[in-house]
Scaffold this motif. Structure first.
Motif, PDB file in Angstrom:
ATOM      1  N   VAL A  79       0.817  -1.214   0.000  1.00 39.62           N
ATOM      2  CA  VAL A  79       0.000   0.000   0.000  1.00 39.62           C
ATOM      3  C   VAL A  79       0.851   1.265   0.000  1.00 39.62           C
ATOM      4  O   VAL A  79       0.596   2.208  -0.770  1.00 39.62           O
ATOM      5  CB  VAL A  79      -0.967  -0.010   1.200  1.00 39.62           C
ATOM      6  N   ASP A  80       1.856   1.331   0.865  1.00 43.24           N
ATOM      7  CA  ASP A  80       2.682   2.547   0.954  1.00 43.24           C
ATOM      8  C   ASP A  80       3.334   2.856  -0.385  1.00 43.24           C
ATOM      9  O   ASP A  80       3.360   4.017  -0.819  1.00 43.24           O
ATOM     10  CB  ASP A  80       3.731   2.393   2.044  1.00 43.24           C
ATOM     11  N   TRP A  81       3.887   1.844  -1.027  1.00 48.09           N
ATOM     12  CA  TRP A  81       4.547   2.045  -2.309  1.00 48.09           C
ATOM     13  C   TRP A  81       3.542   2.496  -3.363  1.00 48.09           C
ATOM     14  O   TRP A  81       3.804   3.417  -4.147  1.00 48.09           O
ATOM     15  CB  TRP A  81       5.260   0.770  -2.752  1.00 48.09           C
ATOM     16  N   LEU A  82       2.403   1.853  -3.404  1.00 50.49           N
ATOM     17  CA  LEU A  82       1.422   2.202  -4.424  1.00 50.49           C
ATOM     18  C   LEU A  82       0.934   3.639  -4.258  1.00 50.49           C
ATOM     19  O   LEU A  82       0.810   4.390  -5.232  1.00 50.49           O
ATOM     20  CB  LEU A  82       0.248   1.225  -4.378  1.00 50.49           C
ATOM     21  N   LYS A  83       0.680   4.042  -3.027  1.00 50.13           N
ATOM     22  CA  LYS A  83       0.210   5.407  -2.801  1.00 50.13           C
ATOM     23  C   LYS A  83       1.296   6.429  -3.118  1.00 50.13           C
ATOM     24  O   LYS A  83       0.999   7.529  -3.613  1.00 50.13           O
ATOM     25  CB  LYS A  83      -0.304   5.548  -1.372  1.00 50.13           C
ATOM     26  N   ARG A  84       2.542   6.079  -2.858  1.00 49.44           N
ATOM     27  CA  ARG A  84       3.641   6.969  -3.252  1.00 49.44           C
ATOM     28  C   ARG A  84       3.640   7.205  -4.761  1.00 49.44           C
ATOM     29  O   ARG A  84       4.012   8.284  -5.232  1.00 49.44           O
ATOM     30  CB  ARG A  84       4.987   6.356  -2.854  1.00 49.44           C
TER      31      ARG A  84
END
Length: 438
Positions: A79-84
């Motif tokens: 999730v963190d990577w995708l939102k970045r």
């Protein structure tokens, strides 16, 4: 067609309106959106592209623009990577809400053409090449590769198998030796049967950095397309023709040591963990292929006449369909249960409890595909032995069967592995019980 088929065996029970404890409104909304997208962008062209041997390059880009290759990653999503990267949802499903049942729906819908090649030409990097970088790669390694890989600006694949080491992963021979200055790995060897390799800029590759056996294996991100010392050629295979099966030769290929995933000697553990996801998704997709084969034959038997009546009026035909159908629906219940368990168990516990069961599911799903595909071809008769006309799909699915029984761990190896894992779990539980009595 993108609608729900009324042909018996054509759809999972939950799509035929039968009650199911597994699926939420989020799952059902995603299924409808995924079916529409996949039909328009892949399914309706699948047979044409399979016959041509290659899915057009723009299809990969179209899927990436819609975030429709991200479902191939392990759940939960990064999730963190995708939102970045500005990615917040997949066809309306928030990335933080994604679970393995969404994954199962996607994998089932992707295989709805009945052909594994077209979908396999798109998803291998996301399903098997990227996850080890997400799970085990250093922050620096992730920063170097994930922005391009998760958005599809660059493509990757997984490269484990070798000419003399298929399911015998512990004995691969491709070597990675450090240069005198310690800045590079010098890689030499060959990889074979690598799906998507021919189109990939990178590969998550198993190499030998140490001594013999599993303890000497490591995973490294290795540049491929156009990189010095790397040569690739497509292999002609009987099924999955459009999947881009590739032979890779590596001759003194210099790779920065920073491309190591995790630490040296951890490769076998990473590969085995990665196999669980691979085997699960193969099981789901293969079960859908079996559906397509059997339902196509069922529809044909309703209209084809022989000996003065339709084939469906012949008891022997109904008997054959019933036997294959029983195997099919049993298999679907098996994979649905696995998907639900994975969606509701901690990752470490799922790996421990379900690794052997997942290996069994992958092996069994290929057996079921073989049963359904052979049933379909026999019922189509001569048309099922012909690469065109009304039996062409059954003929193509039967050629795909070895591609289900061999990759991801060949059938006999996985049957043995599943029981060895169950024995290991049993002994561990018995040991706990023994201690509790003291």
């Amino acid at each position: 067609m993108s609608g729900i088929s009324t042909v018996p065996f054509a759809e999972p029970p939950y799509l035929r309106g039968l009650p199911s404890p597994y699926y939420t409104e989020s799952h059902r909304r995603f299924q409808k959106a995924a079916r529409e997208f996949l039909y328009e962008n892949l399914i309706k062209h699948a047979m044409e592209w399979e016959k041509e041997g290659t899915v057009p390059e723009h299809v990969f880009k179209d899927f990436c623009k819609a975030n429709m290759l991200l479902p191939n990653l392990t759940a939960p999503l990064p999730v963190d990577w995708l939102k970045r990267l500005g990615i917040h949802d997949i066809l309306g499903v928030k990335v933080e809400e994604w679970d393995y049942l969404h994954t199962g729906i996607y994998t089932d819908e992707l295989a709805r053409s009945g052909l594994s090649g077209p979908g396999g030409s798109l998803n291998a990097g996301f399903a098997f090449g990227i996850p080890p970088i997400i799970k085990y790669g250093s922050k620096e390694l992730q920063e170097k590769f994930l922005p391009d890989l998760l958005t599809g600006r660059k493509r990757t694949c997984i490269a484990i198998t070798e000419p003399d080491a298929g399911s015998d992963v512990a004995n691969i021979t491709t070597t990675a030796t450090k240069s005198e200055d310690g800045k590079y790995y010098i890689i030499n060897g060959n990889k074979k049967w690598i799906t998507n390799g021919i189109w990939s800029e990178y590969s998550t590759m198993a190499v030998r950095t140490g001594g013999p056996g599993a303890a000497g294996l490591s995973l490294i991100v290795v540049p491929l397309k156009g990189y010095p010392g790397v040569s690739m050629q497509r292999l002609k295979v009987s099924g999955q023709v459009s999947g881009g099966t590739t032979y890779i030769e590596l001759d003194d290929v210099k790779v920065p040591v920073e491309n190591l995933i995790g630490r040296e000697g951890e490769g076998m553990k990473f590969v085995m963990n990665n196999f669980n996801h691979e085997r699960l998704t193969i099981s789901v997709g293969v079960t859908r292929q079996a559906r397509v084969a059997l339902s196509t034959a069922f529809a044909y038997c309703m209209k084809r006449e022989a000996f003065g009546k339709t084939l469906m009026d012949q008891p022997v035909v109904r008997h054959r369909l019933a036997k294959a159908g029983g195997e099919l629906e049993t298999m679907w219940a098996f994979v649905e249960q696995l998907l639900y368990q994975l969606a509701n168990m901690p990752k470490d516990e799922a790996d421990r409890q379900l690794g052997g069961v997942t290996a069994l599911a992958k092996a069994k799903s290929a057996m079921v595909l073989n049963e359904c595909a052979q049933c379909a071809v026999l019922l189509f008769g001569g048309a099922g032995f012909t690469k065109q006309g009304q039996g062409e799909l059954a003929e193509a699915i039967l050629r795909d069967v070895p591609g289900a029984r061999i990759p991801g761990g060949s059938e006999d190896v996985l049957l043995d592995l599943s029981v060895r894992q169950l024995v290991k779990l049993y002994k561990a539980e018995e040991a706990k019980l023994g201690k509790s009595k003291i």
